[in-house]
Design a protein around this motif. Structure first.
Motif, PDB file in Angstrom:
ATOM      1  N   ALA A 136      -4.454  -2.336  -3.361  1.00 53.75           N
ATOM      2  CA  ALA A 136      -4.492  -3.680  -3.288  1.00 53.75           C
ATOM      3  C   ALA A 136      -3.121  -4.650  -2.882  1.00 53.75           C
ATOM      4  CB  ALA A 136      -4.939  -4.301  -5.327  1.00 53.75           C
ATOM      5  N   ARG A 137      -1.956  -3.828  -3.159  1.00 51.91           N
ATOM      6  CA  ARG A 137      -0.778  -4.557  -2.595  1.00 51.91           C
ATOM      7  C   ARG A 137      -1.099  -4.841  -0.978  1.00 51.91           C
ATOM      8  NH1 ARG A 137       1.465  -2.416  -7.409  1.00 51.91           N
ATOM      9  NH2 ARG A 137       2.145  -0.218  -5.820  1.00 51.91           N
ATOM     10  N   SER A 138      -0.832  -3.591  -1.014  1.00 49.65           N
ATOM     11  CA  SER A 138      -0.912  -3.554   1.109  1.00 49.65           C
ATOM     12  C   SER A 138      -2.164  -4.274   1.161  1.00 49.65           C
ATOM     13  CB  SER A 138      -1.393  -2.031   1.000  1.00 49.65           C
ATOM     14  OG  SER A 138      -0.139  -1.027   0.524  1.00 49.65           O
ATOM     15  N   THR A 139      -3.306  -3.768   1.224  1.00 51.70           N
ATOM     16  CA  THR A 139      -4.191  -5.364   1.388  1.00 51.70           C
ATOM     17  C   THR A 139      -3.915  -7.069   1.280  1.00 51.70           C
ATOM     18  OG1 THR A 139      -6.078  -4.326   0.445  1.00 51.70           O
ATOM     19  CG2 THR A 139      -6.908  -6.058   1.249  1.00 51.70           C
ATOM     20  N   PHE A 140      -2.751  -7.086   0.166  1.00 50.26           N
ATOM     21  CA  PHE A 140      -3.094  -8.651   0.300  1.00 50.26           C
ATOM     22  C   PHE A 140      -1.152  -9.426   1.952  1.00 50.26           C
ATOM     23  CE2 PHE A 140      -4.751  -9.502  -3.201  1.00 50.26           C
ATOM     24  CZ  PHE A 140      -4.655 -11.187  -3.713  1.00 50.26           C
ATOM     25  N   GLN A 141      -0.978  -7.693   1.977  1.00 53.53           N
ATOM     26  CA  GLN A 141       0.776  -7.532   2.667  1.00 53.53           C
ATOM     27  C   GLN A 141      -0.495  -7.818   4.149  1.00 53.53           C
ATOM     28  OE1 GLN A 141       2.665  -4.675   1.446  1.00 53.53           O
ATOM     29  NE2 GLN A 141       4.124  -5.316   0.564  1.00 53.53           N
ATOM     30  N   ALA A 142      -1.521  -6.976   4.123  1.00 51.74           N
ATOM     31  CA  ALA A 142      -2.113  -7.018   5.434  1.00 51.74           C
ATOM     32  C   ALA A 142      -2.089  -8.341   6.201  1.00 51.74           C
ATOM     33  CB  ALA A 142      -3.134  -6.055   5.611  1.00 51.74           C
ATOM     34  N   VAL A 143      -3.281  -9.521   4.949  1.00 46.16           N
ATOM     35  CA  VAL A 143      -3.773 -10.417   4.710  1.00 46.16           C
ATOM     36  C   VAL A 143      -2.250 -12.031   5.599  1.00 46.16           C
ATOM     37  CG1 VAL A 143      -4.514 -12.733   3.919  1.00 46.16           C
ATOM     38  CG2 VAL A 143      -5.467 -10.643   3.159  1.00 46.16           C
ATOM     39  N   THR A 144      -1.100 -11.128   5.058  1.00 46.29           N
ATOM     40  CA  THR A 144      -0.379 -11.958   5.411  1.00 46.29           C
ATOM     41  C   THR A 144      -0.030 -12.141   7.349  1.00 46.29           C
ATOM     42  OG1 THR A 144       1.604 -10.449   4.867  1.00 46.29           O
ATOM     43  CG2 THR A 144       0.947 -12.348   3.228  1.00 46.29           C
ATOM     44  N   VAL A 145      -0.050 -10.875   7.521  1.00 46.43           N
ATOM     45  CA  VAL A 145       0.419  -9.671   8.827  1.00 46.43           C
ATOM     46  C   VAL A 145      -1.332 -10.506   9.838  1.00 46.43           C
ATOM     47  CG1 VAL A 145       0.619  -8.053  10.292  1.00 46.43           C
ATOM     48  CG2 VAL A 145       1.742  -7.924   8.167  1.00 46.43           C
ATOM     49  N   VAL A 146      -2.233 -10.565   9.487  1.00 49.09           N
ATOM     50  CA  VAL A 146      -3.691 -11.485   9.848  1.00 49.09           C
ATOM     51  C   VAL A 146      -3.015 -13.092  10.285  1.00 49.09           C
ATOM     52  CG1 VAL A 146      -5.668 -12.310   9.850  1.00 49.09           C
ATOM     53  CG2 VAL A 146      -4.285  -9.746   9.539  1.00 49.09           C
ATOM     54  N   GLY A 192       0.162 -21.200   8.451  1.00 49.98           N
ATOM     55  CA  GLY A 192       1.810 -20.336   7.994  1.00 49.98           C
ATOM     56  C   GLY A 192       1.768 -20.006   6.413  1.00 49.98           C
ATOM     57  N   ALA A 193       1.108 -19.930   5.917  1.00 48.30           N
ATOM     58  CA  ALA A 193       0.911 -19.072   4.746  1.00 48.30           C
ATOM     59  C   ALA A 193       1.221 -17.360   4.743  1.00 48.30           C
ATOM     60  CB  ALA A 193      -0.722 -19.329   3.480  1.00 48.30           C
ATOM     61  N   GLY A 194       0.770 -16.927   6.117  1.00 54.56           N
ATOM     62  CA  GLY A 194       1.164 -15.596   6.604  1.00 54.56           C
ATOM     63  C   GLY A 194       2.286 -15.318   5.957  1.00 54.56           C
ATOM     64  N   THR A 195       3.602 -15.846   6.378  1.00 56.09           N
ATOM     65  CA  THR A 195       4.976 -16.460   7.277  1.00 56.09           C
ATOM     66  C   THR A 195       5.238 -16.581   5.606  1.00 56.09           C
ATOM     67  OG1 THR A 195       4.849 -17.155   9.676  1.00 56.09           O
ATOM     68  CG2 THR A 195       7.102 -17.745   7.917  1.00 56.09           C
ATOM     69  N   LEU A 196       5.065 -17.629   4.943  1.00 58.52           N
ATOM     70  CA  LEU A 196       5.670 -17.894   3.936  1.00 58.52           C
ATOM     71  C   LEU A 196       5.557 -17.163   2.522  1.00 58.52           C
ATOM     72  CD1 LEU A 196       6.649 -20.174   1.639  1.00 58.52           C
ATOM     73  CD2 LEU A 196       4.199 -20.676   0.900  1.00 58.52           C
TER      74      LEU A 196
END
Length: 321
Positions: A136-146, A192-196
Motif C-alpha cells: 500500500a505504501r509503495s502504491t502511494f509512492q508510485a502515484v507520486t512518480v506518475v 504538482g501533488a506528485g512532487t509535493l
C-alpha cells in the motif's frame, strides 16, 4: 527577526527588478522592428508596406524612438505607475483592462488548483509512510512518480476522456458553472501533488530518524501518533518551500490547461499575445507572473520563523552545527 525580514524583502525586490528588466530586454532582442512585427502580428497587412504614420505612432507609444537608456528608464516609470500602454491585439484596449478582465478566471483556477495540490500531496505523503502494509505504501509512492512523469497535456486529455467524454460528469470546455473548473484544476493539482508528496514523505522519514522521535516511540506511542504529533511540524519546512516553487508551475501550466479546456484567463492571454506579437501585453504578463511568484515566495519565507524559530536564530543555527 527584523534583519531576516529586511533581507527577504531586499531579495524580493531584486528578483522583481530582474523580471521587469527581462521583459524590457525581450523587446530589444527581438529580430526586426517591434512596431512592424506588431502590425504584422495583428493582421493589419504586410509589415513591409505598413503605413509610416502607424509605425511612428506605435514607436512613440512604446518609446522605441528614444535612446536605449531613456527607453529603459521610461519603461521602469511606466511599470511603477502601472501604465502598461495599449494591447494592440485587443482593439487597442488598455493593457491593464485586458489583464483585469482575464485575471479573475486564472486566480480562481490557481487557488482551487493549489488547494487540491496541497491536499493531494499531503495525502500521498502520509499514505506512503503511515499505511500498514508495504504494498500500500509503495502504491502511494508510485502515484507520486506518475504525477511527476506525465506531461500536463497528457493528463488533461486522460481526464477529459474518462470524466467528460465517457462518464459525462464534468463539462469538457468553457468556464460556465462550478463543474467546469474541476478537471482543469485537478490536472494542475495532480502534476504538482506528485512532487509535493515525494518531498514531504522524504522529509517525514528524515525527521522520524531524529533522537526525540525515537524517545517518543520508546514511550509506547504508535507510528501514526508519533508522525502526527511529533514529526509533521518539523517536516513541513520543505513543504512550504516546494509550494512556493510550485506556484510558478501553476501559473505556467495555466497557459496549456486553459487552452486545452477552452477557459478564458491569463494563460490564454499569453498565447494570444505571443501569437499577435503584442509586446506591451507580453511585457505586462511577464511582470505580473514574476510579481505573483515573488509575492508567494516572500509570504512563504516570512512564515518560516513562525514554524521554526531557528531559521532566524543564529544561536540555534550554531547549536545545530
Amino acid at each position: 527577526m527584523l534583519r531576516y525580514v529586511l533581507r527577504r524583502l531586499g531579495q524580493a525586490v531584486v528578483v522583481l527588478w530582474g523580471a521587469i528588466t527581462l521583459s524590457f530586454v525581450i523587446v530589444q532582442l527581438t529580430p526586426g522592428d517591434p512596431a512592424r512585427l506588431i502590425v504584422m502580428g495583428n493582421g493589419q497587412g504586410d509589415a513591409g508596406a505598413a503605413d509610416a504614420s502607424q509605425l511612428a505612432q506605435i514607436r512613440d507609444e512604446m518609446g522605441l524612438d528614444q535612446p536605449l537608456v531613456l527607453q529603459y528608464l521610461g519603461y521602469l516609470r511606466r511599470v511603477l505607475t502601472l501604465d502598461w500602454g495599449t494591447a494592440y491585439s485587443r482593439q487597442r484596449q488598455a493593457v491593464a483592462t485586458v489583464i483585469g478582465d482575464s485575471l479573475g478566471s486564472t486566480l480562481e483556477l490557481g487557488l482551487v488548483s493549489l488547494v487540491l495540490l496541497v491536499l493531494l500531496g499531503v495525502a500521498f505523503a502520509l499514505g506512503s509512510v503511515l499505511l500498514p502494509t508495504a504494498w500500500a505504501r509503495s502504491t502511494f509512492q508510485a502515484v507520486t512518480v506518475v504525477g511527476i512523469a506525465v506531461p500536463s497535456f497528457v493528463m488533461a486529455i486522460l481526464l477529459l476522456q474518462i470524466f467528460s467524454f465517457r462518464l459525462g460528469w464534468f463539462p469538457a470546455f468553457g468556464a460556465d458553472g462550478p463543474g467546469s473548473i474541476v478537471l482543469p484544476s485537478l490536472t494542475i493539482a495532480l502534476l504538482g501533488a506528485g512532487t509535493l508528496g515525494q518531498v514531504f514523505s522524504r522529509s517525514i522519514r528524515e525527521v522520524s530518524a531524529e533522537g526525540y522521535v525515537e524517545v517518543a516511540r520508546a514511550r509506547g506511542l504508535g507510528n501514526a501518533q508519533v508522525v502526527l504529533s511529533h514529526v509533521l511540524r518539523n517536516a513541513s519546512l520543505p513543504v512550504y518551500t516546494i509550494i512556493g516553487m510550485l506556484v510558478g508551475g501553476v501559473v505556467s501550466g495555466a497557459a496549456i490547461i486553459e487552452t486545452i479546456f477552452g477557459r478564458p484567463g491569463i494563460g490564454n492571454l499569453y498565447v494570444e499575445a505571443v501569437t499577435a506579437r503584442d509586446f506591451p501585453l507580453i511585457q505586462a504578463l511577464i511582470v505580473l507572473t514574476g510579481g505573483l511568484y515573488v509575492l508567494v515566495t516572500l509570504v512563504v519565507d516570512l512564515s518560516y520563523p513562525l514554524i521554526d524559530p531557528r531559521v532566524v536564530s543564529p544561536a540555534a543555527r550554531g547549536g545545530r552545527r
